[in-house]
Every structure is written in C-alpha cells, then in structure tokens.
Motif scaffolding. Structure first.
Motif, PDB file in Angstrom:
ATOM      1  N   ARG A  20     -43.226  -4.444  28.449  1.00  0.00           N
ATOM      2  CA  ARG A  20     -42.083  -3.832  27.768  1.00  0.00           C
ATOM      3  C   ARG A  20     -40.827  -4.099  28.579  1.00  0.00           C
ATOM      4  NH1 ARG A  20     -43.546   2.193  26.441  1.00  0.00           N
ATOM      5  NH2 ARG A  20     -41.864   2.297  27.950  1.00  0.00           N
ATOM      6  N   THR A  22     -44.755   6.149  33.796  1.00  0.00           N
ATOM      7  CA  THR A  22     -43.528   5.818  34.523  1.00  0.00           C
ATOM      8  C   THR A  22     -42.879   7.096  35.076  1.00  0.00           C
ATOM      9  OG1 THR A  22     -43.246   3.952  33.027  1.00  0.00           O
ATOM     10  CG2 THR A  22     -41.360   4.541  34.382  1.00  0.00           C
ATOM     11  N   ASP A  72     -46.788   1.594  38.915  1.00  0.00           N
ATOM     12  CA  ASP A  72     -46.690   1.878  37.482  1.00  0.00           C
ATOM     13  C   ASP A  72     -47.223   0.664  36.733  1.00  0.00           C
ATOM     14  OD1 ASP A  72     -45.948   3.036  35.087  1.00  0.00           O
ATOM     15  OD2 ASP A  72     -43.914   2.215  35.150  1.00  0.00           O
ATOM     16  N   ASP A 111     -45.341  -2.860  34.794  1.00  0.00           N
ATOM     17  CA  ASP A 111     -45.374  -2.907  33.335  1.00  0.00           C
ATOM     18  C   ASP A 111     -44.484  -4.064  32.915  1.00  0.00           C
ATOM     19  OD1 ASP A 111     -45.271  -2.656  30.643  1.00  0.00           O
ATOM     20  OD2 ASP A 111     -44.660  -0.548  30.609  1.00  0.00           O
ATOM     21  N   GLN A 128     -36.350   1.308  33.422  1.00  0.00           N
ATOM     22  CA  GLN A 128     -36.572   2.759  33.421  1.00  0.00           C
ATOM     23  C   GLN A 128     -36.990   3.215  34.825  1.00  0.00           C
ATOM     24  OE1 GLN A 128     -39.916   3.937  31.022  1.00  0.00           O
ATOM     25  NE2 GLN A 128     -39.595   6.115  31.346  1.00  0.00           N
TER      26      GLN A 128
HETATM   27 MG   LIG Z   1     -43.982   3.256  31.304  1.00  0.00          MG
END
Ligand SMILES: [Mg+2]
Ligand SMILES: Nc1nc2c(ncn2[C@@H]2O[C@H](COP(=O)(O)OP(=O)(O)O)[C@@H](O)[C@H]2O)c(=O)[nH]1
Length: 458
Positions: free
Chosen positions: A139, A113, A186, A136, A145
């Motif tokens: 999570r 990331t 990502d 992603d 993020q």
């Molecule tokens: Mg990550």
C-alpha cells in the motif's frame, strides 16, 4: 469498554453477597444474568454454558453452607472468569543491547501500523533505543503513515519507498538497524490470510528471524479471533496477540477469551487511536477494573460482612410467625459482631437490606450494640420473654443497668430498637413475596421510610 459486561458481573457478585439465602432460585437468577452478559460480550456459548453448570453444581454442594458457601461461589465465579481471560499476565521484557526484533502480523486494518508506533513509544519510554521498520510495501501510503507516526513520537523509521519486495527491503536496511536495542516491524496485511500473504510472512520470518511475532487482531471481530489466531499460528510461529480497538466494541470479551482458547496469550491491548491508548494486558487487574475495584479480596470481604445465613433464616421464620422476641434480637446483635451497623440488622428482614434508609439514621455504633447485648445478658428469663414488664416495673431497669455496666437510658434505647424492628417486620406485609435478591421496590421503600421517618435513632 465492556461496561455492560462489567456492570452485569458486578450485579452478580452483589446478588451473591446480599442474598438472604443462596437458594436455587437466587443462583439461577445470577447464572442467567451472567450468561446473558457473557454471550452479549461474544464469549463462546459452550464456555458460557460450562461456567453456568459449574456454578450450579457448586451451589448444590450441601457440605458447604452459609457464609462459606457465598465465599465459595464468589471465588469460583471470579476464578472462572479469570480462567476465561487467561489467568496470568504475560510480560515482554526486552533487554538492552541485544538488537531485539518484534514483527507484527495481521489482516488489513487490524491496527498493525498504529500498534507499531504504540509499541515503539512504549519501549522507548522504558529506556530502549527503538526503531521502526516499514515493510508494508503494497500500500503506497503505508510507509508514509508510519513515518508520520514516527515523527510524532520522535522515533526513527526505516523504509525503502522504491522497493517492492519486503525481504529485499529488510536486507538493504539490516546493517543500519544493528545499532538499535529494539526494532518493531510493520508488515502488510490482506483481507484474509491467503496464499500470497502466507508466503510473504513465512519468507519474512525466515529472513528476519524475529525474537517475537505478534498477531494484531481487532476486538470487533469477537470470538472469530479464535480462527484467525489458529490460521496465523499454522502459517508461522506466533508468540502472542495484541488486541486493538478495545474501546470501540462490546465484543471485546469474545476476542480476549477466544485468544486464550488458542493458547496465544494476549500481551497488549489497544484502547484508542492515540500513542498512549495502549496497555499491557493483565487478566486480574482487567477483571478488577471491570468490577470497579472489586478484586477477589474485596469481593470476599463484602460477602463476609453479610450476616450469617442460618440465624437469618431462623429469624425470618420467627418473624413470619410473629414469634420474634428479645432473644432473637440478642442473637442478631451477636451476629452483627464487628459489622455493627443497624442496616445489617435490617438485612435479616427479607428485602429490607437494600432499603435506602438514610445512612445517618443507621450509623454504626458498635459500643452501643455491645451494651445492648450486656443488658440482655443481665436480664432474667422472665424479663426476656416479657419485656413489657420492664416498662411497668422500672426498678428492674436499675438492676439490669448495674449488672451490665450500662445505664437505664441504654436499656430503654435498646428496647425501643427491638420494638421498632418488630414493628418494621410486621409492617413488611407478605414477606414471602419479596425476592430476596431483588430487594424491595421503590414503592415499598418509600412506604417504610415514611412510616419510620425520624423514629430510627441511636
Ligand atoms: Mg498498516
Ligand atoms: N479506536 C481505536 N482505533 C484504532 C486502534 N488501533 C488502531 N486503530 C485505528 O484503526 C485503523 C486501522 O489501523 P492501522 O494501524 O492503519 O491498521 P493496519 O492496516 O493493520 O496497519 C486506523 O484508523 C487506526 O487509527 C485502537 O486501539 N482503538
């Protein structure tokens, strides 16, 4: 990063340049130090052994001698390390208007990331219209993020927080992404490359058809990077590797060299947590930075500036026998050629080359050295063999000065330096006990410095 390896390499190259004789013992010291440093940086033991063997073998090659040998060994050592790291720089040129896609893969915490946003900033700065895509989906905080990072660098982030399937997410967002020159993707990681992760990245690769797939590896894992790269290569088409956390480990040498072994070139390295802690990986400049400005040319120059070994050896033998005379002195002056500094002359005395005698006392004065040579050229054999007679019959000085285009003062100075050198040499007791690659110890240096304080003058 890698300071220890850098300083060990530097020391090795310095030892080669400064060694009076590149004999077996010196080579062995250099090889051992080098191997220790490489192993400490987690470079594969077999590779380390091979480098050592190669250098030893080249050192034994009797057809290359003297300064050429130093150059040769320096070059080999440099090239071997370059080979370890992967020779060329791999550059990733991204064309405008082509909707390029770079997908990042890697295990948990490898830095995907963070690297996504670093890459995005890198290419955005180079004039491309860049977007980031957060796939992603596992999570919960992962997409946030990425959004946060995107806000920081002012680059658009695409995600779908309600979607639990990354392929579906991509399909949904595909249309919107078409207007960008470059999309950095990502993805999710796992603790290991298990079945699920393999399936997921295979599906993504099939659907997205990225132009480039990069494996993100953290440098901390050292040479274990090799197996990781192999495994990911088996699962999908990896173009190359990005190594992160170069700043936080001494093992980075292992990660870099391991990737080179797998033929998955390292394109970028991450050197910190911030956006700009990121650079392209160029083995050549990486080495020169490790060595502190010591590219190959710089290293060779250093070697070349050292005095010819053969004459040093002769001079050393004569010094040891107490036979050093004005003729030897003249030969040394010639050797100094365009080097032309008194400290170079001192190098012919084992160990003294490294003595820290204040520089202003030893300043290079080429003209003076040339004059001294001319003066000796104008002497008779008898005068050369017995320079004392010049002190007794001063009319000889006038003749020599006239014949050589110098002054009697020049000649007196020259004689003084010659005597001084002889004296320093005889004052360095037990020459053979000094390790030429180590130089004198502090005590010996202090003793010599005290003894000759104020005496060495031009
Ligand atoms: Mg990550
Ligand atoms: N010191 C340092 N930390 C890094 C670097 N790259 C990433 N990190 C940190 O490593 C941690 C994991 O990074 P992240 O990008 O979330 O990994 P991911 O799980 O692969 O997405 C974060 O705390 C990052 O700030 C780097 O080059 N140097």
């Amino acid at each position: 990063m890698l300071e220890k390896l850098g300083s060990a390499l530097k020391k090795g190259f310095d030892k080669i340049a400064n060694a009076i004789f590149l004999d077996k013992k010196t080579i062995e010291l250099i090889v051992k130090d080098l191997q220790r440093a490489l192993i400490r940086a987690d470079v594969n033991v077999q590779l380390v052994k091979e480098i050592g063997d190669k250098i030893r073998k080249e050192a034994e090659n009797e057809t290359i001698k003297g300064i050429e040998k130093k150059e040769h060994i320096t070059k080999i050592l440099h090239d071997e390390i370059l080979n370890l790291l992967g020779k060329e720089k791999h550059e990733l040129k991204i064309e405008k208007g082509k909707n390029n896609k770079i997908m990042l893969l890697g295990l948990y915490g490898s830095g995907k990331t963070t690297t996504t946003h670093k890459l995005a900033a890198y290419y955005s700065k180079r004039g491309l219209k860049v977007a980031m895509l957060g796939l992603d989906v596992h999570r919960p905080a992962a997409r946030e993020q990425l959004e946060q990072l995107g806000g920081k660098i002012n680059i658009q982030v695409f995600t779908d927080k309600d979607e639990k399937n990354p392929v579906k997410t991509y399909k949904k967002l595909k249309k919107e992404l078409e207007e960008f020159d470059l999309i950095i993707i990502d993805t999710a990681g796992r603790h290991s490359l298990d079945k699920e992760l393999t399936t997921e990245i295979k599906d993504l690769e099939k659907e997205i058809k990225p132009d480039h797939v990069f494996l993100v590896i953290q440098a901390d894992i050292g040479q274990a990077a090799k197996n990781q790269a192999y495994e990911f290569q088996k699962a999908c088409n990896i173009n190359g590797v990005i190594i992160t956390r170069m700043d936080s480990t001494a093992k980075a040498g292992g990660a870099l060299t391991a990737c080179n072994e797998t033929k998955a070139p390292v394109y970028f390295i991450g050197t910190g947590e911030k956006t700009n802690d990121f650079e392209t990986f160029n083995p050549k400049s990486f080495i020169s930075r490790l060595l502190g400005l010591g590219d190959l040319e710089g290293l060779l120059e250093k070697v070349q500036s050292a005095i010819d070994e053969k004459s040093q050896k002769r001079a050393k033998e004569r010094l040891e026998k107490g036979e050093f005379n004005l003729r030897d002195f003249q030969e040394q002056l010639k050797q100094m050629g365009n080097v032309g500094s008194f400290d170079k002359m001192l190098e012919m005395i084992p160990g003294l080359g490294k003595a820290k005698i204040p520089e202003n006392l030893l300043g290079a004065q080429e003209n003076k050295l040339k004059k001294w040579q001319f003066a000796i050229d104008s002497m008779t054999e008898k005068e050369i063999d017995n320079p004392e007679i010049l002190e007794k019959q001063t009319s000889r000085l006038g003749r020599i000065a006239k014949g050589s285009g110098t002054t009697t003062t020049d000649i007196r100075q020259m004689l003084k330096q010659y005597k001084l050198l002889k004296e320093i040499a005889s004052g360095t007791s037990d020459l053979s006990s000094i390790d030429p690659s180590q130089g004198l110890n502090q005590k010996q240096i202090m003793k010599i410095a005290r003894k000759f304080k104020g005496k060495i003058k031009f």
